[in-house]
Design an enzyme around this catalytic site. Structure first.
Site, short mmCIF file in Angstrom:
data_model
loop_
_atom_site.label_atom_id
_atom_site.label_comp_id
_atom_site.label_asym_id
_atom_site.label_seq_id
_atom_site.Cartn_x
_atom_site.Cartn_y
_atom_site.Cartn_z
N HIS A 53 0.37 -1.11 0.08
CA HIS A 53 -0.19 0.17 -0.01
C HIS A 53 1.23 0.90 0.21
O HIS A 53 0.05 2.32 -0.43
CB HIS A 53 -1.21 0.36 1.31
CG HIS A 53 -1.78 1.09 1.10
ND1 HIS A 53 -2.54 1.30 -0.03
CD2 HIS A 53 -2.22 2.13 1.52
CE1 HIS A 53 -3.11 2.06 0.79
NE2 HIS A 53 -3.10 3.11 1.57
N SER A 63 0.75 -0.91 -6.54
CA SER A 63 0.91 -1.85 -7.44
C SER A 63 1.56 -1.46 -8.92
O SER A 63 1.79 0.06 -8.92
CB SER A 63 0.06 -2.26 -7.64
OG SER A 63 -1.26 -3.57 -6.83
N LYS A 97 -13.66 -6.57 -11.01
CA LYS A 97 -12.67 -7.85 -11.54
C LYS A 97 -11.96 -9.43 -10.34
O LYS A 97 -11.77 -9.74 -10.51
CB LYS A 97 -11.40 -7.00 -11.68
CG LYS A 97 -10.64 -7.89 -12.59
CD LYS A 97 -9.76 -6.37 -13.52
CE LYS A 97 -8.85 -7.10 -14.82
NZ LYS A 97 -7.74 -5.88 -14.62
N ASP A 98 -11.87 -8.20 -8.82
CA ASP A 98 -11.24 -9.52 -8.62
C ASP A 98 -12.43 -10.71 -8.39
O ASP A 98 -11.92 -12.00 -8.23
CB ASP A 98 -11.17 -8.90 -6.86
CG ASP A 98 -9.27 -8.97 -7.36
OD1 ASP A 98 -8.48 -8.35 -7.64
OD2 ASP A 98 -9.33 -7.78 -5.97
N GLU A 141 4.19 -34.02 -1.81
CA GLU A 141 3.41 -33.65 -1.93
C GLU A 141 3.77 -33.07 -3.71
O GLU A 141 5.11 -31.82 -3.10
CB GLU A 141 2.41 -32.52 -0.60
CG GLU A 141 1.28 -33.39 -0.53
CD GLU A 141 0.12 -33.54 -0.52
OE1 GLU A 141 -0.47 -33.27 -1.05
OE2 GLU A 141 0.68 -34.61 -1.78
#
Length: 386
Positions: A203, A207, A229-230, A273
């Protein structure tokens, strides 16, 4: 209402992060991976809390308690499969998120702190996943715990003491499972705290964007454009997780882990895994035990030095065809390492693993510094010709 959310001491904080936070308008769907990882973490913590209500960490009851959850607890099968499948998708998203950050140069200044915290989150996530896998105490869980913890014996002088301290005895036994359960329960909350720090660091400067240039020229509020959008990718992730949980829950697991752990019977092939396989392949590719341990951990820690190794003048690979070519070779090599990790240790897979391990470290130590320097020279030559 708008004025209150901007002036209220608590609502204003939420508003600055989730509503009015200015984001570059050019960011793509690849930037949605952060929200998907947040969703996966919430799923893991919530499902893990319900599983912990019925799980017994006693080594004689651990496997049976998992079967009890699956067969006797109301919707226990759903919670257990959701937890196991959610772990796999957590790693799918985190690997894609790191790949996206490397491709777009999100690790560069001024977001180096965001990158460092992200690498720490990756390491903590792998530790949490390993501990959780051992708690099932199936055949592969027991031997996976034995092999991985025994790696610390390669440390000179104090290695054997460290292994016995982790085990709480001379082999994987009751104290080991108790300790693994305690740490597996606590680590997700530490992960949540690290995610908050990651979010705070992000923040500060906002971005990055796919173009690799400053995004301060054209920014828009996070809500409603990016929040919606998310939600689109969140919907698709939930749909895919549901498809695995309801129709093919055992696809990503190992069949030997549905057999109770038996220290007297060694499996033909000990395989962790799938999300550990690339690093397990690096471990196996180095003949020396100490060298293999150092190589495996170095494969993770080398990510911390990527901001120093990249000497490019510009962020990201969007306009760098040479770097882009080697990046996709690196991705292919990483997938190939993961495939080698579950194969038997025999020719030609031994030699192939060595070559892929060399290629993995060469990308960071040789290719990235060399290609970024070469591209800088080509850039200056291009400007001088003009």
């Amino acid at each position: 209402m708008v004025a209150e959310r901007k002036t209220h001491p608590y609502l204003s904080l939420m508003n600055s992060y989730l509503i009015d936070s200015p984001q570059p308008s050019s960011i793509s769907y690849w930037y949605n991976l952060g929200s998907l990882l947040g969703l996966c973490l919430v799923i893991q913590i919530c499902s893990g809390l319900f599983l912990a209500m019925h799980y017994c960490s006693d080594i004689t009851l651990a496997f049976d308690s998992v079967e009890h959850i699956m067969r006797d607890v109301n919707y226990g099968w759903l919670i257990r499969y959701l937890h196991a499948t959610g772990a796999s998708f957590f790693f799918v998203c985190i690997y894609l998120h790191i790949g996206k950050a490397i491709y777009y140069g999100s690790y560069r200044k001024p977001r180096t702190l965001v990158w460092v915290i992200g690498v720490i989150i990756l390491i903590a996530t792998m530790a949490t996943g390993f501990l959780g896998y051992c708690l099932v105490y199936g055949q592969m869980s027991h031997w996976g715990a034995t092999v991985i913890t025994n790696l610390f014996s390669a440390i000179p002088w104090v290695g054997n003491d460290i292994v016995q301290f982790i085990w709480g005895g001379f082999s994987v036994s009751n104290p080991t499972i108790h300790r693994f359960f305690a740490f597996h329960f606590v680590l997700p909350f530490i992960l949540a705290a690290l995610v908050v720090l990651h979010f705070l660091a992000l923040h500060t400067h906002g971005s990055s964007n796919p173009l690799g240039i400053t995004g301060n020229i054209d920014r828009i509020a996070f809500h409603p454009y990016f929040s919606f959008k998310d939600l689109i990718t969140v919907f698709f992730l939930v749909l895919i997780i549901c498809l695995f949980v309801f129709f093919s829950p055992n696809t990503l697991g190992h069949p030997n882990n549905y057999i109770p752990g038996n220290p007297m019977v060694t499996p033909a092939s000990i395989v962790p895994e799938w999300y550990f396989l690339p690093f397990y392949a690096i471990l196996r590719s180095i003949p020396n035990k100490l060298g293999g341990v150092v190589g495996m951990f170095s494969a993770l820690l080398i990510l911390l030095f990527l901001p120093l190794l990249d000497r490019s003048l510009y962020r990201g690979l969007a306009f760098k065809p040479l770097s882009k070519f080697f990046f996709w070779l690196f991705v292919f090599n990483f997938i190939l390492l993961g495939n080698i990790g579950h194969l038997h240790v025999e020719v030609p897979f031994i030699n192939l693993g060595i070559y892929c391990t060399i290629a993995y470290f060469s990308y960071f130590l040789i290719i990235v510094p060399t290609i970024s320097t070469l591209e800088n020279i080509l850039f200056y030559l291009g400007r001088s010709n003009k």
